[in-house]
Design a protein around this motif. Structure first.
Motif, PDB file in Angstrom:
ATOM      1  N   ILE A 114       0.874  -1.189   0.084  1.00 30.07           N
ATOM      2  CA  ILE A 114       0.060   0.005  -0.143  1.00 30.07           C
ATOM      3  C   ILE A 114       0.816   1.275   0.014  1.00 30.07           C
ATOM      4  CG2 ILE A 114      -1.752   1.358   1.246  1.00 30.07           C
ATOM      5  CD1 ILE A 114      -2.918  -1.329   2.074  1.00 30.07           C
ATOM      6  N   PRO A 115       0.844   1.974  -1.183  1.00 28.58           N
ATOM      7  CA  PRO A 115       1.690   3.191  -1.132  1.00 28.58           C
ATOM      8  C   PRO A 115       1.585   4.282   0.002  1.00 28.58           C
ATOM      9  CG  PRO A 115       0.735   2.645  -3.443  1.00 28.58           C
ATOM     10  CD  PRO A 115       0.009   1.848  -2.239  1.00 28.58           C
ATOM     11  N   PRO A 116       2.441   4.990   0.029  1.00 29.53           N
ATOM     12  CA  PRO A 116       2.415   6.126   1.098  1.00 29.53           C
ATOM     13  C   PRO A 116       1.394   7.115   0.703  1.00 29.53           C
ATOM     14  CG  PRO A 116       4.622   5.954   0.526  1.00 29.53           C
ATOM     15  CD  PRO A 116       3.942   4.818  -0.380  1.00 29.53           C
ATOM     16  N   GLY A 117       0.621   7.450   1.653  1.00 29.10           N
ATOM     17  CA  GLY A 117      -0.511   8.328   1.213  1.00 29.10           C
ATOM     18  C   GLY A 117      -2.004   7.714   0.742  1.00 29.10           C
ATOM     19  N   ASP A 176       3.967   0.199  -7.542  1.00 25.78           N
ATOM     20  CA  ASP A 176       4.490  -0.989  -7.571  1.00 25.78           C
ATOM     21  C   ASP A 176       3.836  -2.225  -6.858  1.00 25.78           C
ATOM     22  OD1 ASP A 176       6.666   0.134  -8.652  1.00 25.78           O
ATOM     23  OD2 ASP A 176       7.907   0.508  -7.048  1.00 25.78           O
ATOM     24  N   THR A 177       3.644  -3.290  -7.446  1.00 32.19           N
ATOM     25  CA  THR A 177       3.071  -4.364  -6.948  1.00 32.19           C
ATOM     26  C   THR A 177       1.396  -4.413  -7.270  1.00 32.19           C
ATOM     27  OG1 THR A 177       2.220  -3.846  -4.637  1.00 32.19           O
ATOM     28  CG2 THR A 177       4.653  -4.609  -4.835  1.00 32.19           C
ATOM     29  N   PHE A 178       0.989  -3.488  -8.047  1.00 33.20           N
ATOM     30  CA  PHE A 178      -0.432  -3.533  -8.300  1.00 33.20           C
ATOM     31  C   PHE A 178      -0.793  -4.167  -9.583  1.00 33.20           C
ATOM     32  CE2 PHE A 178      -2.391   0.897  -6.376  1.00 33.20           C
ATOM     33  CZ  PHE A 178      -1.812   0.435  -5.321  1.00 33.20           C
ATOM     34  N   ALA A 179      -0.059  -5.294 -10.048  1.00 32.36           N
ATOM     35  CA  ALA A 179      -0.282  -6.199 -11.047  1.00 32.36           C
ATOM     36  C   ALA A 179      -0.135  -7.374 -10.880  1.00 32.36           C
ATOM     37  CB  ALA A 179       0.150  -5.465 -12.479  1.00 32.36           C
ATOM     38  N   PRO A 180      -0.313  -8.330  -9.909  1.00 30.78           N
ATOM     39  CA  PRO A 180       0.057  -9.583  -9.951  1.00 30.78           C
ATOM     40  C   PRO A 180      -0.442 -10.273 -11.163  1.00 30.78           C
ATOM     41  CG  PRO A 180      -0.950  -8.931  -7.663  1.00 30.78           C
ATOM     42  CD  PRO A 180      -1.091  -7.889  -8.778  1.00 30.78           C
ATOM     43  N   ALA A 260      -3.166  -2.652   5.551  1.00 31.65           N
ATOM     44  CA  ALA A 260      -2.127  -3.568   5.738  1.00 31.65           C
ATOM     45  C   ALA A 260      -2.486  -4.630   6.579  1.00 31.65           C
ATOM     46  CB  ALA A 260      -1.030  -2.744   6.199  1.00 31.65           C
ATOM     47  N   GLY A 261      -1.872  -5.769   6.235  1.00 36.27           N
ATOM     48  CA  GLY A 261      -2.312  -6.718   7.357  1.00 36.27           C
ATOM     49  C   GLY A 261      -3.311  -7.916   6.702  1.00 36.27           C
ATOM     50  N   GLN A 262      -3.919  -7.475   5.478  1.00 38.66           N
ATOM     51  CA  GLN A 262      -4.966  -8.287   5.312  1.00 38.66           C
ATOM     52  C   GLN A 262      -4.560  -9.469   3.887  1.00 38.66           C
ATOM     53  OE1 GLN A 262      -7.993  -4.885   4.104  1.00 38.66           O
ATOM     54  NE2 GLN A 262      -9.238  -6.202   5.403  1.00 38.66           N
ATOM     55  N   VAL A 263      -5.381 -10.307   3.757  1.00 42.88           N
ATOM     56  CA  VAL A 263      -5.104 -11.355   2.837  1.00 42.88           C
ATOM     57  C   VAL A 263      -6.205 -11.443   1.438  1.00 42.88           C
ATOM     58  CG1 VAL A 263      -4.922 -13.777   2.340  1.00 42.88           C
ATOM     59  CG2 VAL A 263      -3.899 -12.658   4.401  1.00 42.88           C
ATOM     60  N   VAL A 279       0.740  -5.064   2.618  1.00 44.90           N
ATOM     61  CA  VAL A 279       1.726  -4.564   3.595  1.00 44.90           C
ATOM     62  C   VAL A 279       1.884  -3.095   3.465  1.00 44.90           C
ATOM     63  CG1 VAL A 279       2.857  -6.740   3.787  1.00 44.90           C
ATOM     64  CG2 VAL A 279       3.663  -4.848   2.013  1.00 44.90           C
ATOM     65  N   ALA A 280       2.195  -2.417   4.376  1.00 46.54           N
ATOM     66  CA  ALA A 280       2.323  -0.857   4.327  1.00 46.54           C
ATOM     67  C   ALA A 280       3.610  -0.892   3.718  1.00 46.54           C
ATOM     68  CB  ALA A 280       2.294  -0.338   5.829  1.00 46.54           C
TER      69      ALA A 280
END
Length: 290
Positions: A114-117, A176-180, A260-263, A279-280
């Motif tokens: 999860i990006p800053p802001g 970043d990480t927004f396209a699994p 953050a912390g979810q699945v 994750v944060a």
């Protein structure tokens, strides 16, 4: 055939699932699942291999994105009428196209950061279409001939950046990480009808999305043909074809967004499942304000 890329980030090797569901190492046969390796001739050659003669990948090997060296990710917005309704947007008369940056690509089970802001990070299970043969101005009738196969995509989105920042949607789609992508690239011959696939997504065990590709407004063949009239499609390009209803933005009585912390667990019939932990970010927030 179910093809994978396995190994540490940035050093993935090509592989294939054998009939027992184990990953076999294809690195002695081709350098990567990318570019020309996705052509019809190449895939036919892989299909003729005796996979059990190839070495096994480690049982605990990480699965990377199922396609390497992706040139572009083209997304189709609002391609399910009920999703358009929950988004309070009109049903489009032509496919709505936008891009995700290729730097957003990660493996199917990698963490989503999860990006800053960011305050409105959302989920979207989608059918991904992987191009195997160059497509320029192709007809709908011939469009699927240019497809190597299909995969699961989670089109993770930051809704405030997508909708409230003006301009195109790309800003909310490309972190970043927004396209699994993955877990598998399933070749076209194993998916005879891409318009008959169930799809679903859970967050922390709660089912939010449940749909089927038959309810797309613009089917896969139409989408491939349509895009090819605006830009050439190259081997390894990925088209993410839209999401059914149930996204966080559309929840009632109030939207639900990721923290953050979810699945997240999600899948498309015949194409496997993904699982990501949110994750944060450890990055410092920038001075940018809206």
């Amino acid at each position: 055939m179910k093809l994978v890329r396995w190994g540490s980030k940035g050093s993935e090797k090509p592989g294939a699932l054998d009939r027992d569901g184990r990953v076999r190492d294809l690195s002695s046969v081709l350098p990567d699942l990318a570019g020309a390796a996705l052509s019809s001739a190449s895939l036919a050659g892989l299909g003729s291999l005796d996979l059990h003669s190839l070495p096994l990948a480690p049982a605990d090997a990480r699965l990377g994105p199922c396609v390497g060296q992706v040139g572009k990710i083209i997304c189709v917005g609002l391609n399910y009428s009920d999703h358009a309704a929950e988004s309070n947007m009109p049903v489009p008369s032509e496919p709505v196209l936008f891009f995700k940056a290729t730097s957003s690509i990660v493996g199917p089970n990698d963490d989503v950061v999860i990006p800053p802001g960011a305050e409105k990070v959302d989920w979207e299970v989608e059918l991904g279409v992987v191009i195997g043969e160059e497509a320029r101005y192709v007809s709908r009738e011939r469009a699927l001939d240019h497809v190597a196969g299909y995969c699961v995509v989670n089109d993770v989105s930051e809704r405030a950046w997508q909708i409230e920042c003006g301009g195109q949607w790309d800003k909310g789609k490309s972190a970043d990480t927004f396209a699994p992508l993955g877990p598998w690239l399933v070749t076209r011959d194993d998916i005879p009808d891409p318009q008959a696939l169930d799809m679903w997504l859970d967050v922390d065990g709660k089912r939010y999305q449940q749909g089927n590709t038959r309810t797309m407004i613009f089917d896969v063949a139409t989408v491939v043909s349509y895009i090819s009239h605006f830009m050439s499609l190259q081997p390894g390009d990925v088209i993410s074809t839209g999401t059914p209803p149930g996204v966080g933005m559309g929840q009632k009585p109030a939207p639900v967004y990721l923290r953050a912390g979810q699945v997240m667990r999600l899948g498309v019939e015949g194409l496997g499942e993904q699982q990501q932990r949110t994750v944060a970010s450890t990055a410092q927030a920038s001075a940018f304000t809206r």
